[in-house]
Write an enzyme that holds these catalytic residues in place. Structure first.
Site, PDB file in Angstrom:
ATOM      1  N   GLU A 127      55.735 -28.666  31.982  1.00 16.56           N
ATOM      2  CA  GLU A 127      55.469 -29.734  32.948  1.00 16.56           C
ATOM      3  C   GLU A 127      56.396 -30.940  32.801  1.00 16.56           C
ATOM      4  OE1 GLU A 127      51.541 -30.298  34.695  1.00 16.56           O
ATOM      5  OE2 GLU A 127      51.372 -31.976  33.305  1.00 16.56           O
ATOM      6  N   LYS A 161      56.228 -34.582  33.153  1.00 16.01           N
ATOM      7  CA  LYS A 161      55.094 -35.526  33.129  1.00 16.01           C
ATOM      8  C   LYS A 161      55.548 -36.834  32.485  1.00 16.01           C
ATOM      9  CE  LYS A 161      50.247 -35.563  31.537  1.00 16.01           C
ATOM     10  NZ  LYS A 161      49.195 -34.791  30.843  1.00 16.01           N
ATOM     11  N   LYS A 168      52.113 -30.228  41.169  1.00 18.64           N
ATOM     12  CA  LYS A 168      50.853 -30.600  40.516  1.00 18.64           C
ATOM     13  C   LYS A 168      50.495 -31.989  41.030  1.00 18.64           C
ATOM     14  CE  LYS A 168      48.580 -29.352  36.323  1.00 18.64           C
ATOM     15  NZ  LYS A 168      47.541 -30.346  36.183  1.00 18.64           N
ATOM     16  N   GLU A 211      42.312 -24.986  39.996  1.00 18.51           N
ATOM     17  CA  GLU A 211      41.948 -25.562  38.694  1.00 18.51           C
ATOM     18  C   GLU A 211      40.453 -25.822  38.582  1.00 18.51           C
ATOM     19  OE1 GLU A 211      44.403 -28.727  36.849  1.00 18.51           O
ATOM     20  OE2 GLU A 211      42.588 -29.931  37.030  1.00 18.51           O
ATOM     21  N   ASN A 251      41.037 -26.232  32.904  1.00 19.98           N
ATOM     22  CA  ASN A 251      41.598 -27.453  32.328  1.00 19.98           C
ATOM     23  C   ASN A 251      40.644 -27.981  31.261  1.00 19.98           C
ATOM     24  OD1 ASN A 251      42.793 -29.978  31.793  1.00 19.98           O
ATOM     25  ND2 ASN A 251      43.668 -30.018  33.843  1.00 19.98           N
ATOM     26  N   GLU A 283      45.035 -24.884  30.598  1.00 22.27           N
ATOM     27  CA  GLU A 283      45.726 -26.142  30.880  1.00 22.27           C
ATOM     28  C   GLU A 283      45.231 -27.257  29.961  1.00 22.27           C
ATOM     29  OE1 GLU A 283      44.768 -25.544  35.531  1.00 22.27           O
ATOM     30  OE2 GLU A 283      45.700 -27.441  35.028  1.00 22.27           O
ATOM     31  N   SER A 284      46.152 -28.083  29.539  1.00 18.77           N
ATOM     32  CA  SER A 284      45.911 -29.339  28.796  1.00 18.77           C
ATOM     33  C   SER A 284      45.623 -29.120  27.309  1.00 18.77           C
ATOM     34  CB  SER A 284      44.756 -30.146  29.394  1.00 18.77           C
ATOM     35  OG  SER A 284      45.114 -30.592  30.687  1.00 18.77           O
TER      36      SER A 284
END
Ligand SMILES: O=C(O)c1ccccc1NCC(=O)[C@H](O)[C@H](O)COP(=O)(O)O
Length: 268
Positions: free
Chosen positions: A54, A56, A116, A165, A186, A216-217
């Site tokens: 990503e 970010k 995203k 998501e 997530n 995710e995350s």
């Protein structure tokens, strides 16, 4: 107002300005002139865990994360490290992103690119495709069932693969019922913004076989990838650890190598 509502509120305000500047019909024309979208599925279904890396700059949970003057260059580093796709956070107010980042990244890599963002209207899907995105994020918590189904259908009708998501078992059921083929779990709680590393392992068994499972995350390094692979992840989506790490190419390469570890060969 919760964090998600606040973010979506800001997104809608920015969106209103863009819609006033570029009407939907003009956007649709642009979509007709972009190259066909890339299908991410073959990459996500390959053996081993795939990595979505990503772009970010900042986040509501951590504030400023990294100065990224050249997202295209960062994305090219990710791609050369073996990323299966690039995620570009295009939300401006809280994440410091822009659609132009996606346009730049699209030109720099030949792997799929994810928009995203906090997508709540078809207009944002057309924007994503016109900018060259191949995938678009749809967050179940931000949408009604009707909106989720119509945005999935709209995305697919213009060549975008929707990544749906979720954060809870109930949201997974809604995503499955809406026809999602790619479901992200997530681990970041949208109320507290805390990451619970046990989230994916707890919720993944709820996702039926045949649907691509994305963790995710909160992925910090190779050990997390190995754990998530054991729990059934096909793909991991990683932002902070890569943008704050020393070398984005090696950072991705280490995660890809962990996901291809021989000890995971018979995980199914
Ligand atoms: O990152 C946040 O603080 C955040 C807060 C509220 C909604 C979404 C948020 N992040 C978007 C993402 O889903 C992450 O950027 C993505 O999963 C990567 O996470 P990480 O590897 O922990 O940066």
């Amino acid at each position: 107002m919760g964090v998600l509502d606040t973010i979506v509120d800001g997104v809608r305000q920015d969106l209103a300005e863009r819609q006033a500047a570029v009407p939907l019909d003009r956007l649709k024309e642009r979509v007709q002139h972009v190259d066909a979208a890339l299908d991410p599925m073959p990459r996500f279904r390959q053996s081993g865990v795939s990595v979505i890396a990503e772009v970010k700059r900042a986040s509501p949970s951590k504030g400023a994360l990294a100065n990224i003057p050249d997202p295209a260059r960062l994305a090219a580093e990710y791609a050369s490290g073996g990323a299966a796709a690039i995620s570009v956070l295009t939300e401006r107010r809280r994440f410091g992103g822009a659609l132009q980042d996606l346009v730049d990244v699209r030109c720099a890599v030949d792997i799929p690119v994810l928009r995203k963002d906090f997508i709540v209207t078809a207009y944002q899907l057309f924007e994503a495709r016109a900018a060259g995105a191949d995938l678009a994020l749809l967050i179940v918590a931000a949408l009604s069932d009707f909106e989720l189904v119509s945005l999935i259908e709209r995305a697919e009708s213009i060549g975008l693969t929707p990544l749906v998501e979720t954060h809870t078992a109930e949201e997974i059921d809604r995503a499955v019922d809406a026809g999602a083929r790619l479901i992200g779990v997530n681990a970041r709680n949208l109320q507290t913004l805390e990451v619970d590393p046990a989230t994916f392992g707890r919720l993944a068994p709820r996702i039926p076989d045949g649907i691509v499972k994305i963790a995710e995350s909160g992925v910090r390094g190779p050990h997390d990838v190995i754990e998530l692979a054991r729990e059934g992840a096909d793909v991991v989506l990683v932002g902070e650890a890569l943008v704050t790490g020393r070398d984005p190419r090696l950072g991705v390469a280490d995660l890809v190598a962990a996901g291809a570890h021989p000890a995971l060969a018979n995980r199914d």
